[in-house]
Design an enzyme around this catalytic site. Structure first.
Site, mmCIF file in Angstrom:
data_model
loop_
_atom_site.group_PDB
_atom_site.id
_atom_site.type_symbol
_atom_site.label_atom_id
_atom_site.label_comp_id
_atom_site.label_asym_id
_atom_site.label_seq_id
_atom_site.Cartn_x
_atom_site.Cartn_y
_atom_site.Cartn_z
ATOM 1 N N GLY A 210 0.718 -1.237 -0.009
ATOM 2 C CA GLY A 210 0.023 0.157 0.211
ATOM 3 C C GLY A 210 0.912 1.275 0.078
ATOM 4 C CE1 TYR A 211 -0.406 2.117 -4.994
ATOM 5 C CE2 TYR A 211 -0.758 4.607 -4.777
ATOM 6 C CZ TYR A 211 -1.252 3.390 -5.316
ATOM 7 O OH TYR A 211 -2.166 3.265 -6.286
ATOM 8 N N GLY A 212 -1.113 4.467 -0.577
ATOM 9 C CA GLY A 212 -1.962 5.585 -0.308
ATOM 10 C C GLY A 212 -2.678 5.232 1.010
ATOM 11 C CB SER A 213 -6.426 5.269 1.705
ATOM 12 O OG SER A 213 -6.638 4.090 0.777
ATOM 13 C CD GLU B 91 -7.809 0.913 -3.455
ATOM 14 O OE1 GLU B 91 -7.482 1.812 -4.349
ATOM 15 O OE2 GLU B 91 -7.581 1.086 -2.117
HETATM 16 C C1 SIN Z 1 -3.068 2.354 -1.818
HETATM 17 O O1 SIN Z 1 -3.337 3.019 -0.975
HETATM 18 O O2 SIN Z 1 -2.193 1.290 -1.940
HETATM 19 C C2 SIN Z 1 -3.890 2.693 -3.048
HETATM 20 C C3 SIN Z 1 -4.348 3.916 -3.257
HETATM 21 C C4 SIN Z 1 -5.352 4.412 -2.208
HETATM 22 O O3 SIN Z 1 -6.225 3.298 -1.793
HETATM 23 O O4 SIN Z 1 -5.325 5.454 -1.643
#
Ligand code: SIN
Length: 176
Positions: free
Chosen positions: A5-8, A83
């Site tokens: 994960g890189y965001g939420s 997503e």
């Molecule tokens: C993530 O967090 O990896 C995907 C993008 C998001 O849901 O913010």
């Protein structure tokens, strides 16, 4: 099985996991270029959330989670749903200290050809859009500030995220 994960997914994974580790993916950049019509905005008035764009030489730090086999299908189905606004599953290597620590992790990426992709804009314009947007998951500024806080807690400096969060904070007296 690992997911990255890189965001939420860094600050609100919202699923059970066996283990987690921070690491980075190579040759990607993280940008608020993806429109959100189902979480931080609505159709016709999208918010902005992060996606990864190929960027040779850049690293994106995030958090990898190890999932238990028996709940894997259920979690992946829920994540595909979460997503669904433009993101697709890809596989990446996760690195730490110049070494591969996870050979294959699933990541959800929203590429430039998906219908909700918004692409580049000035940071001021992105901040204005973020401050004006709200969706079923809450206000868009909360997403930006939570991601910025989570990255800082990990000891990660992401210039695009940090500069946007600073703009959002200065325009939003409650978070100053
Ligand atoms: C993530 O967090 O990896 C995907 C993008 C998001 O849901 O913010």
């Amino acid at each position: 099985m690992w997911i990255f994960g890189y965001g939420s997914l860094i600050w609100r994974p919202d699923f059970p996991y066996l283990d987690k580790c921070d690491g980075y993916v190579r040759d990607w950049g993280r940008y608020f270029y993806q429109g959100s019509t189902d979480h931080r905005g609505v159709p016709g008035a999208p918010g902005r959330v992060v996606t990864l764009l190929q960027e040779p030489g850049s690293n994106v730090w995030g958090r990898a989670y190890k999932l238990e086999k028996s709940v894997l299908d259920d979690i992946l189905r829920k994540l595909d749903h979460r997503e669904k606004d433009g993101y697709e599953r890809h596989e990446v290597e996760v690195w730490h200290n110049e070494e591969v620590v996870i050979e294959s992790a699933l990541v959800w990426l929203a590429g430039p050809s998906n219908p909700s992709f918004l692409g580049p804009a000035s940071l001021e314009d992105i901040a204005s859009q973020v401050l004006a947007s709200v969706g079923p998951s809450g206000p868009n500024d909360e997403y930006v500030l939570n991601l910025d806080r989570a990255l800082r807690e990990m000891g990660v400096h992401d210039e695009h995220v940090a500069n946007l969060a600073e703009l959002v904070r200065t325009h939003d007296p409650e978070d100053a």
